[in-house]
Design a protein around this motif. Sequence first.
Motif, PDB file in Angstrom:
ATOM      1  N   GLU A   3       0.837  -1.192   0.000  1.00 34.09           N
ATOM      2  CA  GLU A   3       0.000   0.000   0.000  1.00 34.09           C
ATOM      3  C   GLU A   3       0.878   1.251   0.000  1.00 34.09           C
ATOM      4  O   GLU A   3       1.902   1.302   0.667  1.00 34.09           O
ATOM      5  N   TRP A   4       0.456   2.239  -0.758  1.00 36.52           N
ATOM      6  CA  TRP A   4       1.179   3.494  -0.797  1.00 36.52           C
ATOM      7  C   TRP A   4       0.201   4.656  -0.743  1.00 36.52           C
ATOM      8  O   TRP A   4      -0.770   4.654  -1.481  1.00 36.52           O
ATOM      9  N   PRO A   5       0.424   5.669   0.105  1.00 40.24           N
ATOM     10  CA  PRO A   5       1.421   5.727   1.176  1.00 40.24           C
ATOM     11  C   PRO A   5       1.286   4.564   2.162  1.00 40.24           C
ATOM     12  O   PRO A   5       0.223   3.949   2.248  1.00 40.24           O
ATOM     13  N   ILE A   6       2.350   4.310   2.892  1.00 41.77           N
ATOM     14  CA  ILE A   6       2.379   3.138   3.763  1.00 41.77           C
ATOM     15  C   ILE A   6       1.496   3.368   4.989  1.00 41.77           C
ATOM     16  O   ILE A   6       1.681   4.330   5.729  1.00 41.77           O
ATOM     17  N   ASN A   7       0.548   2.471   5.195  1.00 42.45           N
ATOM     18  CA  ASN A   7      -0.328   2.519   6.362  1.00 42.45           C
ATOM     19  C   ASN A   7      -0.384   1.132   6.979  1.00 42.45           C
ATOM     20  O   ASN A   7      -1.149   0.271   6.534  1.00 42.45           O
TER      21      ASN A   7
END
Length: 581
Positions: A3-7
């Motif tokens: 996933e981007w941005p990283i969560n």
Amino acid sequence: MAEWPINDTVSKVFPLYSRANVGEIFPDPISPLNASAGFQHNLEPGWRDAFVACKVWNHDLYDATVEKNILPAFGSYLYINMSLMRLFGVRVPGMSPEAVDLQYFGDMPGIPSYESERRDFDENPEFEATAGAWLAEEVIGATGLPEYDADRRDVERIRADRPDMSTLTDQQLRERITSFDYILRPLFKRHIEASLKSGVGLGAIAQFAAGVGRPELALTLVGGIGDVDSTGPSKRMWTLSRAAQQPAVAAEFDRGVAGLYERLGASSDPTVVAFRADLDTFLGDWDFRGPAEWEIRALTWGVKPELALATIDRMRGVGDDEAPETKGLARTAEREAATTAIRELIAGDPEATAQFEAVLAAAALWLRGRERARTTAAMVIHEIRLPARELGRRAVEAGTLESIEQIFMLFADELDAYLADPSAFTDLLRERETSYLDLFGVKPPFVVSGDVPPLDTWELRAGSAGEMLTAGDSLVGVSGCTGTVRGIARVLTTPDDPSALEPGEILIAPITDPSWTPLFVAASAVVVDVGAPFSHAAIVSREIGIPCVVSATDATKRIPNGALIEVDGTAGTVTVVETAS
């Protein structure tokens, strides 16, 4: 694809997270490649190992429903799990959740109390007993740092054997990027162990000083201890700054830092040639140091020598009486005087005397150990940075990337596909970089409790942080290093360009990491927005010998740049005396 941005997922068992402490070393969002092949990828398992090595729990305590128990990223900003840190405080004899909050994280507005998240299993007599044995044997009973010295030797061999990146194939570069897990995980384990041990040591010193009626001596007792790795560049830069006062060298500096490194190399003047040789030796030893140096995308002194030269330029205007060695000796003398004062108070109590000597030695030992470990790990992180930058350079040359830094927008599991068809990633990496750079403009929530606010609701960094202080107003923070000084406030948000800091001014910074350390030599005091007695700014201030206030919330936004201020490092206050006209 990640996933981007990283969560990362929030733990329901250990739901409290903070930007405190980790914000020192990661003020900015982490890049995809560093998250998946470098820092976060290795620190998370290393930290798990460290807690287990401290005998406070076993691996089965961790929440199996989340991948990152200790060091998750939310909106690509790293957070530390406060619930687990507080649990460490519960189970180590003599510690407490409140002591952990103060020693490691400082003043944290808005953070929930430990009682609001207490779990049924937190108190555990079995682990409290094993943690007590660990405290006695491995913290207070330690007499040296043999593992840390061995780590340094291993890493120095890696650095000495570093191949010329330009001679490696693309595949060899790709393999090198992901080849250091074997050493980084144990390096980070020992770094966290030393961090936990030094926090315990600081807490024990504070308790002892308070117990004999001299609480004000606590920080003095852990200042001027010597042999702290993060102060090494400051001393070397100081020597270079004295050489930079020679007329021929000074003339090159006077022309400006831009292009200075090349001009020094092109000169045939013997004094300039000698200076450039000494500079190159320095850069060879400290090429990994720079702003946010644990972020592999960041520029370091070896990649961009102008960063180091700009600091040397500031130092050359500082008088000889401000030498780091001189200040350090003064702080050492203060520590010895404080030690003598405590010894005299307990002279008739052999048991207390023995306890004091053991705690004093342990506190100094593990502060050294912490800085030794973090420096060693930063050296290895640089070994990931270099092959990645070479891949990026080749991509720019081939026209598939617009900048070297775009290579860091890859996740590790995309490297093979990238090598097979770099052009297939051109648009994706450009888009990721755009969103990555946008993240620099938001202010991550300082505390996350249970749920992460949606990214689109985060405050913008450009937003107001309260009214600017006027004459007579004060900020209250936490003491990082004792002493009182008046001077001109110089607000800097990055160490990249230290040209605004004049000798004797007071450095006001959001946070500091080791790349800021040389600026401490020119400064008469340091004030930081966040931090704790255990944080980098406090440790280095105590070594260099200047007053320091940490956890001075929003100091960089509320203290007028150029104002005359007074810093009381003992009381932890910063007062505006008069604003600039």
